[in-house]
Design an enzyme around this catalytic site. Structure first.
Site, mmCIF file in Angstrom:
data_model
loop_
_atom_site.group_PDB
_atom_site.id
_atom_site.type_symbol
_atom_site.label_atom_id
_atom_site.label_comp_id
_atom_site.label_asym_id
_atom_site.label_seq_id
_atom_site.Cartn_x
_atom_site.Cartn_y
_atom_site.Cartn_z
ATOM 1 N N ARG A 235 3.036 -1.894 1.259
ATOM 2 C CA ARG A 235 2.542 -1.138 2.568
ATOM 3 C C ARG A 235 4.041 -0.714 3.041
ATOM 4 O O ARG A 235 5.052 -1.240 3.043
ATOM 5 C CB ARG A 235 1.877 -1.887 3.818
ATOM 6 C CG ARG A 235 0.521 -2.293 3.441
ATOM 7 C CD ARG A 235 -0.484 -1.176 3.691
ATOM 8 N NE ARG A 235 -1.683 -1.273 3.327
ATOM 9 C CZ ARG A 235 -2.206 -1.268 2.183
ATOM 10 N NH1 ARG A 235 -1.957 -0.904 1.173
ATOM 11 N NH2 ARG A 235 -3.705 -1.496 2.051
ATOM 12 N N GLU A 264 1.837 8.941 5.388
ATOM 13 C CA GLU A 264 1.457 9.512 3.925
ATOM 14 C C GLU A 264 0.501 10.512 4.284
ATOM 15 O O GLU A 264 -0.543 10.391 5.137
ATOM 16 C CB GLU A 264 0.739 8.357 3.141
ATOM 17 C CG GLU A 264 1.814 7.245 2.764
ATOM 18 C CD GLU A 264 1.198 6.144 2.158
ATOM 19 O OE1 GLU A 264 -0.164 6.071 1.645
ATOM 20 O OE2 GLU A 264 2.018 5.231 1.437
ATOM 21 N N HIS A 285 1.519 6.662 -3.498
ATOM 22 C CA HIS A 285 0.482 5.423 -3.241
ATOM 23 C C HIS A 285 -0.463 5.449 -4.672
ATOM 24 O O HIS A 285 -1.742 5.605 -4.465
ATOM 25 C CB HIS A 285 -0.217 6.067 -1.961
ATOM 26 C CG HIS A 285 -0.588 4.873 -1.728
ATOM 27 N ND1 HIS A 285 -0.893 4.437 -0.145
ATOM 28 C CD2 HIS A 285 -1.328 3.575 -2.027
ATOM 29 C CE1 HIS A 285 -1.526 3.231 0.052
ATOM 30 N NE2 HIS A 285 -1.741 2.726 -1.024
#
Length: 327
Positions: A235, A264, A285
């Site tokens: 994370r 993000e 990601h």
């Protein structure tokens, strides 16, 4: 007696198998791969359950708008994009699919670790630009180096097994895992104060909660070896980005591979400076972005929802973050 779930809103591009499984048991599904916050607030009022991935934020406001909601399902491991407390306060259950992404996240972690050790990305970029910088990108072997794994859940354990096979010494920290359990996957359990000065590489696999936010900060970094390499497929909020950039610029952090960020997609100048730093390999990601993981997350969350309606239909265990109660 099962829950009365007749309709489910599925957002963020969960795999088609989720819809297929739910439909096959008479549960109506509406798919919206991309949905704005405003549209989510309007739509959610019509459904008994909501399934999300990472893109949509299930805030207190969304939960209040979901007047019929009984369950929110996160098609993935972490639930930091869901206000779990607000859901519990409203009697809305929260479930997730904690194991579905594990192998994909593990393999990306291992791949990024090897890419850092051998300067794969900058070397490939230089060669594509016409430069034969062979001497410049001399790397190091992983064999004999110490890998600290912070968070020894499903992903961390899989990383330990694979990187042990590369000859790395595995040390790790997890308050919920015993030393005997660590030994089963070739890791030595240590306290954080012991880990910092020993690690050559650190990988992060802890959930993002209040106690782990900014977990990697200036105080921690100064206790690490000069040249420490850090891999984060967990994370973004685990790393204090200001402190991290300072350590990259000073050379105290010798390299980093980052798949996740505070924001993000990132637009913050600080985050963008980290992404563009020559010692950083950055990916958007991708931890769960494999065909196999896409299938597993959709399947696991759909089978749990079916089991809530028709208990015992599937062998998939219920992964409750907040308790799901029949209403």
């Amino acid at each position: 007696m099962g829950l009365d779930i007749k309709s489910v809103l599925v957002v963020d591009g969960v795999g088609a198998n989720c819809t297929e499984i739910l439909n096959s048991h008479g549960i109506q599904v509406t798919n919206k791969a991309k949905i704005s916050k405003e549209d989510l607030l309007k739509e959610v009022a019509n459904y008994d359950a909501l399934v999300v991935r990472s893109a949509s934020q299930v805030t207190k406001e969304v939960l209040q708008a979901g007047s019929k909601l009984k369950v929110v399902g996160r098609a993935g491991a972490g639930v930091d994009n869901i206000d779990v407390k607000a859901a519990g306060d409203r009697g809305i259950g929260v479930i997730n699919a904690p194991g579905a992404n594990a192998l994909s996240a593990c393999e990306l972690t291992c791949g990024l670790t090897m890419a850092l050790a051998r300067h794969v990305v900058p070397a490939a970029t230089a060669l594509r630009a016409g430069r034969w910088d062979r001497a410049l990108y001399t790397g190091t072997e992983l064999n004999g180096r110490t890998l600290a794994i912070l968070g020894l859940g499903r992903v961390g354990r899989e990383v330990a097994v694979r990187m042990h096979a590369f000859g790395m010494k595995i040390i790790g920290y997890d308050p919920f895992v015993t030393a005997a359990q660590c030994a089963e996957f070739h890791a030595t359990k240590m306290e954080l104060d012991e880990i910092w000065p020993l690690a050559d590489y650190i990988t992060l696999h802890t959930p993002l909660i209040e106690s782990t936010r900014n977990f990697i900060n200036a105080d921690v970094l100064k206790r690490c070896k000069k040249g420490i390499k850090i891999i984060n497929v967990g994370r973004g909020g685990l790393i204090n980005e200001r402190d991290f950039l300072d350590a990259l610029n000073s050379g105290h952090v010798g390299g980093a591979a980052l798949d996740v960020f505070e924001q993000e997609p990132p637009t913050d100048p600080l985050t963008l400076e980290i992404i563009q730093h020559p010692a950083v390999v950055a990916t958007p990601h991708l931890g769960a972005s494999t065909k196999e993981a896409q299938v597993r997350v959709g399947q696991e969350i759909a089978e749990q929802l079916v089991n809530l309606v028709k208990p015992g239909t599937y062998a998939t265990p219920l992964a409750e973050v907040t308790r799901v109660l029949a209403k």
